[in-house]
Write a protein that holds these residues in place. Sequence first.
Motif: not given
Length: 465
Positions: A142-144, A164-169, A182-186
């Motif tokens: 996981q990375q932000d 901001p964005m978060r990725g799950h590989g 997924e967008s972490r903006e909200e």
Amino acid sequence: MTIFLAFLLGLSIGLGFVLWQRSRLQRGFRQLNRELSAAEDRASPSASAAQLALTVTQQQRVQHDLQQQRDGYRAVLENAPIGFLRVDDENRLVWCNAQARSLLEIEPSEEADSIRLLLEIVRSYELDQLVEHTRNAQQPCQQDWVFYPVSPDPTKISQQMGYPMRGHGFPLPNHQVGVFLESREEAETLKQQRDRWASDVAHELKTPLTSIRLVAETLEYRVEPGLRGWIQRLVNETTRLSTLVQDLLELSHLERSLPQVLSCETLNLPDLIQAAWISLEPLSQKKQLQLDYQGSDHLPVQVDQHRIYRVLINLLDNSIKHSPPWGVVQVKLWSETTNDANPHNADKASCTCADEEWVTLQVIDAGPGFPESDLPFVFERFYKTDPSRAQISDAGIACVVKPDHEEDADQSTGDGQRRSSTGLGLAIVQQIVEAHRGNVNACNYAETGGACLTIHLPRHCTPDA
């Protein structure tokens, strides 16, 4: 003699008849075998063709079912509310859904082209790094990060905003990698609104609380002796609220400024631990507590001295507060080298594969420890484990109740600081430690049954931007 010869003649005739019958049966069997073999040879091509046709039909049916399942899964991914993309073993984008195209601003024409490198289509080195780390580690990562879209129009570069964005590989067969986005903006917006609200309220409360405290202190020696106890209680509660406001302001300042304002310098961490304990001696001596330090006397680290000192004060103060009289507060310190950027961080596994030196600090007390059900929440704001501090009044309103035997929660630490029980101490600790790229976790120590707070920090200060 004549009878014997007659017997031999009859026996010979009988044996001859038996042999003749046997030869006849063998000829019949051979003939039947030849006929069956011929019939089998004539029937073999048609039977094989029928069996082959049946196998082909079954295979087509299985292939059709698999194709339907694949189309169903693809339709689900295509309409999923989170982004998904698949990258092959050479980091080329194989497929992505509509949400991923929207998040990464991928043009349909770019995806329709021949398979290209992901980095050519999406100029995000963090995303490319996540894919590479997942493939090398062969485990979910996981990375932000903050994604900045690249516009083909150079005149609009300054107008584009990152979000901001978060990725799950996760690894796929044949060295391919799948990534959920997924967008972490909200979430970040809600967090900023919450922090802004807390900061604004704290600012508004700071001045009137100071005025109330000054008035109460002025009245303390101007009222009748029988009423001074009430004035003293008013001063104590006002001090408690002032401490809460100050902690809220500090936490808000840390969230806005860290890690950009870290002032890292090389220092000997054991010396800083001793300095923090000495500043809390007025509290520890009241309970006759001793410090049991286990570790090296010389362990240099690069940290922000003022911030880490605050971390040590909060952790040691927490242990002193919950330790029984004549007890021992244990502090353990050691260093280690690992090939994982943050080996103890289970929430954000960046899976970086470079050697790095880390220090581990444990603060252990012999108190009642944390309730097991509350361990995931000990670093949340206003968290308190002491049930006697939050009771329900007859009116159904939660209020602070201080038993007669309880000492004041706001006591001097000997260096001008105030001891706080606002429930923000561990939240401040977590904020400072994470700004140093470290992490902190809580558990109950098996040997003492008390609380054990563990901090992991890199020895070299390279805070995240």
